[in-house]
Design a protein around this motif. Structure first.
Motif, mmCIF file in Angstrom:
data_model
loop_
_atom_site.group_PDB
_atom_site.id
_atom_site.type_symbol
_atom_site.label_atom_id
_atom_site.label_comp_id
_atom_site.label_asym_id
_atom_site.label_seq_id
_atom_site.Cartn_x
_atom_site.Cartn_y
_atom_site.Cartn_z
ATOM 1 N N ASP B 6 47.459 42.622 35.843
ATOM 2 C CA ASP B 6 47.437 42.021 37.185
ATOM 3 C C ASP B 6 46.039 41.488 37.500
ATOM 4 O OD1 ASP B 6 50.074 42.578 37.606
ATOM 5 O OD2 ASP B 6 49.713 44.464 38.677
ATOM 6 N N ASP B 9 45.442 38.388 35.543
ATOM 7 C CA ASP B 9 46.153 37.248 36.151
ATOM 8 C C ASP B 9 45.357 36.691 37.328
ATOM 9 O OD1 ASP B 9 48.237 37.347 34.382
ATOM 10 O OD2 ASP B 9 49.521 38.597 35.661
ATOM 11 N N ARG B 10 44.831 37.609 38.131
ATOM 12 C CA ARG B 10 44.027 37.161 39.285
ATOM 13 C C ARG B 10 42.767 36.439 38.810
ATOM 14 N NH1 ARG B 10 42.857 42.362 42.483
ATOM 15 N NH2 ARG B 10 41.188 41.022 43.254
ATOM 16 N N ASP B 12 42.447 34.859 36.031
ATOM 17 C CA ASP B 12 42.927 33.560 35.531
ATOM 18 C C ASP B 12 43.119 32.554 36.655
ATOM 19 O OD1 ASP B 12 43.066 33.269 32.864
ATOM 20 O OD2 ASP B 12 45.152 33.873 32.630
ATOM 21 N N ASP B 13 43.528 33.081 37.811
ATOM 22 C CA ASP B 13 43.750 32.207 38.965
ATOM 23 C C ASP B 13 42.457 31.870 39.700
ATOM 24 O OD1 ASP B 13 46.419 32.195 38.429
ATOM 25 O OD2 ASP B 13 46.930 33.803 39.840
ATOM 26 N N GLY B 14 41.330 32.314 39.157
ATOM 27 C CA GLY B 14 40.035 31.967 39.737
ATOM 28 C C GLY B 14 39.506 32.978 40.737
ATOM 29 N N ASP B 15 40.133 34.139 40.821
ATOM 30 C CA ASP B 15 39.686 35.170 41.753
ATOM 31 C C ASP B 15 38.475 35.905 41.157
ATOM 32 O OD1 ASP B 15 39.273 37.401 43.283
ATOM 33 O OD2 ASP B 15 41.391 37.986 43.405
ATOM 34 N N ARG B 60 41.269 33.839 26.824
ATOM 35 C CA ARG B 60 42.496 33.203 26.325
ATOM 36 C C ARG B 60 42.867 33.678 24.927
ATOM 37 N NH1 ARG B 60 42.262 26.931 27.371
ATOM 38 N NH2 ARG B 60 44.374 27.088 26.558
#
Lengths: 237, 175
Positions: B6, B9-10, B12-15, B60
């Motif tokens: 999780d 994922d965050r 990865d989303d730029g968080d 990645r």
């Protein structure tokens, strides 16, 4: 249980990590086997001795600031992954970097020529797409971006490779291979597993160039690596 | 607690906060593992930072088939290897000043001070894979399967590395 089976699980037994049934079996065995009891005793001494050692703790302030320090380092020093492009193509051809031997400079020269041709080939075959695209490559200037590639690959200009000293070759090998090591690719197995993705990444980056950028890339490639090659052209037709 | 995936994922989303959360979660095991390799606090801090930065930079290539923690340890080992490769003199360390006894540890009485000193030096001189395996097993409590992933060998080899390593340490203690 046999002694070998017991001794295989002694540390887990000592650490209380076995389920009740397995632990009971080992306990039973230890009750009647002095050799395994001795084994457990010396294991306790070693593990207990190691565990009783403490290292200096850098302190609460360090732990509080360290994540910020990493964040800063990552976002401020972040660069487009120009070096991995070269490494990735390299690996695509040769497999793990460990296979590469700088004791054969001629072979390395041929290798570089192959890398250069692959990059040029990618640009050539993707050209039609580039002319219609307009995406940039991030905040880095184009000159810095491709200057990075040049800095890594330029020592490999085939004609000059044999003139390099062992020290220079070693330095180059560190720059090329070191990146892989730091990625956690500790062995052949990992690198093979990553190979497809890595090559895909290289494509993705090249596809991000617009026509103006492509011209720039081509000029650099031509100047640096394709001095003797005149057959490749990338007209905007 | 938020799972590693999780958090990734965050990230990865730029968080950017997710990055700090991941580092907070693993900074101590990574730092102390590296410190036991290089025996220098400043180097350990720098190499820990490098480990995390390299991990995020190459996120990645983490395929999520293994767990994130073992992947981080693998990177840490390679960062340390490069550290020593760049300057082999760094291997000449004085670990005596670094290790001290935890007086509150119930295991403190198990061996004498002299034995403890010999043990530390002997551990540091074990072959690399045995040393990594023992360190990961004893101090990080990892399973052989996880150690095998980190050190790039089979589970059987990880067990063998541990047992041979411990055997050598036992022989040293026996004098």
């Amino acid at each position: 249980m046999k002694c070998r089976e017991v001794q295989d699980q002694l540390i887990e037994f000592y650490e209380g990590q076995l389920d009740q049934r397995d632990a009971e079996q080992i306990r039973d065995h230890l009750g009647m086997c002095s050799r395994c009891r001795e084994e457990l005793s010396s294991l306790e001494k070693v593990i207990g001795g190691l565990k009783s050692q403490r290292l200096p703790d850098p302190g609460a302030a360090f732990w509080r600031d360290f994540p910020k320090r990493v964040r800063k380092a990552f976002y401020e020093e972040r660069r487009p992954i120009q070096v991995p492009i070269i490494q990735r193509v390299w690996e695509g051809i040769y497999g793990t970097p460990q296979w590469f031997s700088f004791s054969k400079p001629v072979s390395a020269g041929v290798s570089v020529a192959a890398i250069v041709l692959i990059i040029a080939g990618l640009l050539f075959f993707k050209a039609g797409w580039f002319w219609t695209g307009s995406r940039g490559i991030g905040e880095e200037t184009l000159e810095e971006y491709f200057g990075g590639i040049g800095a890594v690959v330029s020592p490999f200009t085939p004609g000059s490779l044999e003139e390099l000293s062992l020290y220079q070759l070693d330095d180059i090998s560190k720059r090329l291979v070191g990146g892989f090591d730091d990625m956690g690719s500790s062995g052949e197995e990992v690198l093979k597993g990553d190979r497809f993705l890595l090559q895909e990444d290289a494509f993705a980056q090249l596809e991000g160039l617009n026509s103006e950028e492509l011209d720039f890339v081509y000029d650099i490639l031509k100047t640096r690596y394709l001095k003797s090659t005149t057959s490749l052209s990338m007209s905007k037709a | 607690m938020t799972s590693d995936f999780d958090l990734l994922d965050r990230f990865d989303d730029g968080d950017q906060d997710a990055l700090e959360e991941i580092v907070s979660k693993y900074q101590k095991p990574i730092f102390f593992f590296i410190l036991r390799m290089v025996w220098d606090e400043t180097d350990a801090a720098d190499l820990s930072q490098k480990t995390f930065v390299n991990a995020f930079r190459n996120i990645r290539s983490f395929d999520r088939r293994s767990n994130f923690k073992t992947w981080l340890f693998r990177i840490a080992i390679n960062v340390c290897k490069n550290h020593f490769r760049d300057d082999p003199r760094r291997r000449e360390v004085d670990i005596e000043g670094m290790v001290f006894v935890d007086q509150n540890n119930p295991l403190e009485h198990i061996i004498s001070e002299e034995e403890r000193r010999e043990l530390s030096m002997a551990l540091n001189e074990l072959p690399e894979k045995q040393r990594h395996t023992i360190t990961l097993k004893v101090y990080q409590g990892l399973k052989y399967r996880e150690i095998a992933e980190i050190t790039g060998c089979s589970e059987g080899t990880a067990k063998a590395n541990f047992h041979f390593g411990v055997k050598k340490l036992r022989e040293i203690l026996k004098g």
